[in-house]
Write an enzyme that holds these catalytic residues in place. Structure first.
Site, mmCIF file in Angstrom:
data_model
loop_
_atom_site.group_PDB
_atom_site.id
_atom_site.type_symbol
_atom_site.label_atom_id
_atom_site.label_comp_id
_atom_site.label_asym_id
_atom_site.label_seq_id
_atom_site.Cartn_x
_atom_site.Cartn_y
_atom_site.Cartn_z
ATOM 1 C CB SER A 43 1.012 -3.202 -0.385
ATOM 2 O OG SER A 43 0.404 -2.002 -0.780
ATOM 3 C CG HIS A 62 2.507 -1.679 -6.321
ATOM 4 N ND1 HIS A 62 1.974 -0.451 -6.008
ATOM 5 C CD2 HIS A 62 1.763 -2.595 -5.647
ATOM 6 C CE1 HIS A 62 0.947 -0.614 -5.195
ATOM 7 N NE2 HIS A 62 0.799 -1.894 -4.954
ATOM 8 C CD GLN A 71 2.825 0.014 -2.493
ATOM 9 O OE1 GLN A 71 2.873 -1.065 -1.922
ATOM 10 N NE2 GLN A 71 1.772 0.814 -2.413
ATOM 11 C CD GLU A 72 1.512 3.914 -4.253
ATOM 12 O OE1 GLU A 72 1.041 5.064 -4.142
ATOM 13 O OE2 GLU A 72 0.872 2.882 -4.026
ATOM 14 C CD GLU A 114 -0.426 1.786 -7.694
ATOM 15 O OE1 GLU A 114 0.139 2.888 -7.512
ATOM 16 O OE2 GLU A 114 -1.183 1.258 -6.858
ATOM 17 C CG ASP A 164 1.991 4.392 -0.151
ATOM 18 O OD1 ASP A 164 2.409 4.174 1.013
ATOM 19 O OD2 ASP A 164 1.046 3.754 -0.657
ATOM 20 C CD GLU A 222 -0.566 6.166 0.842
ATOM 21 O OE1 GLU A 222 -0.634 7.052 -0.031
ATOM 22 O OE2 GLU A 222 -1.030 5.023 0.685
ATOM 23 C CG ASP A 258 -3.161 2.712 2.310
ATOM 24 O OD1 ASP A 258 -4.299 2.246 2.499
ATOM 25 O OD2 ASP A 258 -2.433 2.340 1.358
ATOM 26 C CE LYS A 289 -5.257 1.985 -1.154
ATOM 27 N NZ LYS A 289 -4.159 1.211 -0.497
ATOM 28 C CG HIS A 349 -5.097 3.734 -8.028
ATOM 29 N ND1 HIS A 349 -4.253 3.397 -9.041
ATOM 30 C CD2 HIS A 349 -4.289 4.205 -7.033
ATOM 31 C CE1 HIS A 349 -3.010 3.645 -8.704
ATOM 32 N NE2 HIS A 349 -3.002 4.137 -7.494
ATOM 33 N NE ARG A 350 -6.165 -1.222 -2.519
ATOM 34 C CZ ARG A 350 -6.277 -1.823 -1.336
ATOM 35 N NH1 ARG A 350 -7.418 -1.810 -0.696
ATOM 36 N NH2 ARG A 350 -5.236 -2.423 -0.791
ATOM 37 C CB SER A 351 -1.689 -2.256 -7.015
ATOM 38 O OG SER A 351 -2.053 -3.247 -6.093
ATOM 39 C CE LYS A 407 -2.314 5.915 -3.076
ATOM 40 N NZ LYS A 407 -1.120 5.311 -2.492
HETATM 41 P P1 PGA Z 1 -2.392 -1.545 -3.065
HETATM 42 O O1 PGA Z 1 -1.434 -0.282 -3.092
HETATM 43 O O2 PGA Z 1 -3.602 -1.222 -3.870
HETATM 44 O O3 PGA Z 1 -1.539 -2.641 -3.626
HETATM 45 O O4 PGA Z 1 -2.735 -1.779 -1.621
HETATM 46 C C1 PGA Z 1 -1.909 1.031 -3.005
HETATM 47 C C2 PGA Z 1 -1.411 1.729 -1.761
HETATM 48 O O5 PGA Z 1 -0.697 1.125 -0.925
HETATM 49 O O6 PGA Z 1 -1.732 2.897 -1.571
HETATM 50 ZN ZN ZN Z 2 -0.614 3.040 0.443
#
Ligand code: PGA
Ligand code: ZN
Length: 426
Positions: A40, A153, A161-162, A203, A240, A283, A310, A335, A363-365, A386
């Site tokens: 994402s 994810h 998403q999270e 993740e 997030d 987030e 983000d 990131k 991190h990244r996914s 995270k």
């Molecule tokens: P991504 O997701 O690494 O797929 O971008 C992580 C996030 O959105 O924080």
């Molecule tokens: Zn994010």
């Protein structure tokens, strides 16, 4: 000085190709840099270059990026001082010459930048967290663990998403880690008992189909309680939304909980969650261009809630500067591969610190077992990290590296705890 650079194509945690760079210095050190990859991603992120050759890895190969490192970049940086990180990063940015690193590729540039960082720390004979932070890097972060995955994810119907567990009420990192992991296992048994899916998302969090997004938070609170911890006081919740992923650009609405909602309706929804759940951080509650909606929500609840940018800030000091001026949020997600060099990442973090923004390193996914971000978090006293659920080796690698750092710091180690979230500590 840099004597040699060599890149190769390796795989990330989704089985997609990514870059690994080996950088050799005159004193015989070999630094390794490996590059993660998001799903994402923000539109304004530095450009991740891929081959686009559909015959190989469905176009996701990075052989052209490998070639950029092994020829153009290697020639340009041979002889430079690897320990002059800023000088090297500047040389890479100039060599590329574009605003978003699209000529050589963000992945090429970050791979080299990270490899130089590691080689220099090794030359100095220091672990990376100490090389970065010196005497000042001693704070172990609250690790926000994404235990329930949705959005891009997972294949489930959950939009957010999270959903993360933040263990704020503990004295040490290892105790906080244990509590989070116990809660994750308890969550699994609750899902099982209810006949909900316990398959994992990208993740490492569970990815069940649920009746609503709020049900995910009910499940997390129940798991914390059942694991024997006090929700809110010992383990709090973060999420997030990654709202760009469920935003319908054409219609200008969010597709959420099976409904269409405006930005204002989403804001009301987020505010309503405060009364019901022990939430301390949200987030990307809006899509990545909704600067106004972000600022309005921050004005409304930003005094008691961390609001993290983000996709909207993409670890870019220029975008963060705008956010500071417009009070768009109060926290920066960090990131490395969104901006593409080590020194620009540090610049974004320092800018955040100087302006009262908290920072969450991420991190990244798509990840590798590389644990650089654990050292970065401690070295920079970022206080929040995270790295997904306590499952899958590439996620665990970061949490385990923090255990090593905590042990090495010994009596000097401090756990960030609730201090990491100054807006809720009051
Ligand atoms: P991504 O997701 O690494 O797929 O971008 C992580 C996030 O959105 O924080
Ligand atoms: Zn994010």
């Amino acid at each position: 000085n840099i004597t040699n650079i060599h890149a190769r194509e390796i795989l990330d945690s989704r089985g997609n190709p990514t870059l690994e760079v080996e950088l050799t210095t005159a004193d015989g050190q070999i630094g390794l840099g490996s590059v993660p990859s998001g799903a994402s991603t923000g539109e304004a992120e530095a450009w991740e270059l891929r081959d686009g050759d559909k015959q190989r890895y469905d176009g996701k190969g990075v052989l052209s990026v490998v070639d950029n490192v092994n020829t153009i970049i290697a020639e340009a940086v041979r002889g430079l001082d690897a320990a002059d990180q800023r000088g090297l990063d500047r040389a890479l940015i100039e060599l590329d010459g574009t605003d978003n690193k699209s000529k050589l590729g963000e992945n090429a540039i970050l791979g080299v930048s990270l490899a130089a960082l590691h080689a220099s720390a090794q030359s100095a004979g220091l672990p990376l967290y100490r090389y970065l932070g010196g005497t000042n890097g001693f704070t172990l972060p609250v690790t926000c663990m994404n235990v329930l995955n949705g959005g891009a994810h997972a294949d489930s119907n959950v939009d957010i998403q999270e959903f993360m567990l933040a263990p704020i009420g503990f004295d040490t990192y290892h105790e906080a880690l244990c509590a989070n992991v116990e809660t994750y296992h308890t969550l699994k048994s609750i899902l099982k008992d209810r006949g909900l899916g316990t398959g994992l998302g990208d993740e490492g969090g569970f990815a069940p189909n649920l009746k609503s997004n709020a049900e995910a938070m009910d499940l997390l609170v129940e798991a914390i309680d059942k694991a024997g911890y006090r929700p809110g006081e010992q383990i709090a919740l973060c999420f997030d939304a990654a709202a760009s992923e469920f935003y319908d650009k054409e219609k200008g609405v969010y597709r959420f909980d099976g409904d269409e909602r405006t930005g204002a309706e989403m804001a009301d929804y987020y505010e309503s969650l405060l009364a019901k759940y022990p939430l301390i951080s949200m987030e990307d509650p809006f899509e990545e261009n909704a600067w106004g909606d972000f600022a309005a929500l921050t004005a409304k609840i930003g005094d008691k809630m961390q609001i993290v940018g983000d996709d909207i800030f993409v670890t870019n000091p220029k975008r963060l500067q705008r956010a500071i001026e417009e009070k768009t949020a109060n926290s920066l997600l960090v990131k490395l591969n969104q901006i593409g060099t080590v020194s620009e990442t540090l610049d974004a973090m320092n800018l955040a610190y100087r302006n009262g923004f908290t920072t969450m390193v991420s991190h990244r996914s798509g990840e590798t077992p590389d644990a650089t971000i654990a050292d970065l978090t401690v070295g920079m006293n970022a206080m929040q990290l995270k790295s997904g659920a306590p499952a899958r080796g590439e996620r665990i690698a970061k949490y385990n590296q923090l255990l090593r750092i905590e042990e090495r710091l010994g009596d000097d180690a401090q756990y960030a705890g609730a201090k990491a979230f100054p807006r809720i500590a009051a």
